[in-house]
Structure formats: structure tokens, C-alpha cells
Motif scaffolding. Structure first.
Motif, short mmCIF file in Angstrom:
data_model
loop_
_atom_site.label_atom_id
_atom_site.label_comp_id
_atom_site.label_asym_id
_atom_site.label_seq_id
_atom_site.Cartn_x
_atom_site.Cartn_y
_atom_site.Cartn_z
N ARG A 124 33.03 80.46 6.15
CA ARG A 124 33.09 80.65 4.69
C ARG A 124 33.94 79.56 4.05
O ARG A 124 33.56 78.98 3.03
CB ARG A 124 33.65 82.03 4.36
CG ARG A 124 33.69 82.29 2.86
CD ARG A 124 34.21 83.67 2.53
NE ARG A 124 33.35 84.65 3.19
CZ ARG A 124 33.59 85.95 3.20
NH1 ARG A 124 34.64 86.45 2.58
NH2 ARG A 124 32.77 86.77 3.83
N ALA A 125 35.10 79.27 4.63
CA ALA A 125 35.99 78.25 4.07
C ALA A 125 35.32 76.87 4.06
O ALA A 125 35.44 76.12 3.09
CB ALA A 125 37.30 78.20 4.85
N ILE A 126 34.62 76.55 5.15
CA ILE A 126 33.95 75.25 5.22
C ILE A 126 32.85 75.17 4.17
O ILE A 126 32.75 74.18 3.43
CB ILE A 126 33.38 75.01 6.64
CG1 ILE A 126 34.53 74.78 7.62
CG2 ILE A 126 32.42 73.83 6.64
CD1 ILE A 126 34.12 74.77 9.07
N ALA A 127 32.01 76.20 4.08
CA ALA A 127 30.92 76.19 3.10
C ALA A 127 31.46 76.13 1.66
O ALA A 127 30.96 75.37 0.83
CB ALA A 127 30.03 77.42 3.28
N GLU A 128 32.48 76.93 1.38
CA GLU A 128 33.06 76.91 0.03
C GLU A 128 33.64 75.54 -0.30
O GLU A 128 33.48 75.05 -1.42
CB GLU A 128 34.15 77.98 -0.09
CG GLU A 128 33.60 79.40 -0.13
CD GLU A 128 34.69 80.45 -0.06
OE1 GLU A 128 35.86 80.14 0.30
OE2 GLU A 128 34.38 81.63 -0.35
N SER A 129 34.29 74.91 0.66
CA SER A 129 34.86 73.57 0.45
C SER A 129 33.76 72.55 0.19
O SER A 129 33.90 71.68 -0.68
CB SER A 129 35.68 73.14 1.66
OG SER A 129 36.76 74.01 1.86
N MET A 130 32.66 72.63 0.93
CA MET A 130 31.54 71.72 0.71
C MET A 130 30.96 71.89 -0.70
O MET A 130 30.63 70.91 -1.36
CB MET A 130 30.43 71.97 1.74
CG MET A 130 30.74 71.46 3.12
SD MET A 130 29.27 71.73 4.15
CE MET A 130 29.98 71.61 5.76
N ILE A 131 30.86 73.13 -1.14
CA ILE A 131 30.29 73.40 -2.46
C ILE A 131 31.19 72.82 -3.55
O ILE A 131 30.71 72.14 -4.46
CB ILE A 131 30.08 74.92 -2.65
CG1 ILE A 131 28.97 75.41 -1.72
CG2 ILE A 131 29.77 75.25 -4.11
CD1 ILE A 131 28.89 76.92 -1.58
#
Length: 144
Positions: free
Chosen positions: A78-85
């Protein structure tokens, strides 16, 4: 179907950019000049370089399904995906999440501000004739 070129996007992988020779750059620029958009597929799974996002004219960043698969239960994913977004949006890019298979994943991505999603939650892979039929019925594009 008579769609304008801006309705199309070509997907490229990080590997294409890693070995980008002038021909690749010229082809991508030619697509962009013609109105075709460019999506960077499987972002974060290969030899990612954030410099690619500045150097090449990318319209979409595609979050690989390996980060989406357990996004609803794994805080790291979740943290990785949110950061990418967040990063993509700050760079003026739209974000597509790959491999969305359930409503829980979609909800997490929607809350994070993801622009688009693709996966079995919306449709299985279709033969061209069935896909064309789906478009003619007015099936809306999947949005997060």
C-alpha cells in the motif's frame, strides 16, 4: 471505429528505456507528436530509474500488479503504491493500477487517488470481436 489518435496509448516497459537508443526516442516523440499517448508499464519491477520519468515524455505510469495483488492487506504494498501515485501526479502523470481483482483493492486505490484501474474486477481478457462489442455497448472505462 474512427477514434482520434489521442484515444490510443502505446505501452512500453522500463527495459525499452534502459536501452533507449536514439531510434526509440525518435519513435516515442513521433507518437507523441501524432497525439498517441505513452504508458510506462510494470513500473517499479525492473531497473527503475526515476530519471526516465523526466527524460522521456510519459503520460501514464502503470503500477505493476505485484504491488496491487495484496494492497488491501499489506501495508508495504500500500505504501509503495500510494507513493507512486503521489509522485506520478506531482510529475503531471496519470496512474493506472494493473491486476485489480476485487473491490477491496479498488477501494484502496480509489482512496489513494489512482486515476485508472484494469483487471479481472472489470473484465476478463477478451477476443477482439468481444472487446469491440463491449465498446459499442458503451462500456465505460474503468476508473479508480
Amino acid at each position: 471505429m474512427g477514434l482520434p489518435l489521442r484515444s490510443f496509448a502505446v505501452e512500453i516497459t522500463e527495459g525499452i528505456l534502459l536501452n533507449a537508443i536514439s531510434n526509440v526516442v525518435e519513435v516515442l516523440d513521433h507518437y507523441r507528436d501524432g497525439g498517441i499517448q505513452v504508458a510506462l508499464d510494470d513500473f517499479g519491477t525492473g531497473y527503475s530509474s526515476l530519471a526516465y520519468l523526466k527524460r522521456f515524455h510519459i503520460d501514464y505510469l502503470k503500477i505493476d500488479q505485484s504491488f496491487v495483488r495484496d494492497i488491501d492487506v499489506n501495508e508495504g504494498s500500500r505504501a509503495i503504491a500510494e507513493s507512486m501515485i503521489v509522485m506520478a501526479h506531482r510529475l503531471g502523470l496519470k496512474v493506472i493500477a494493473e491486476g485489480v481483482e476485487n473491490a477491496e483493492q479498488e477501494a484502496v486505490l480509489r482512496t489513494a487517488g489512482c486515476d485508472f484501474a484494469q483487471g479481472f474486477l472489470f473484465s476478463k481478457a477478451l477476443p477482439p470481436a468481444d472487446f469491440t462489442s463491449l465498446l459499442r455497448r458503451g462500456f465505460p472505462p474503468a476508473r479508480c
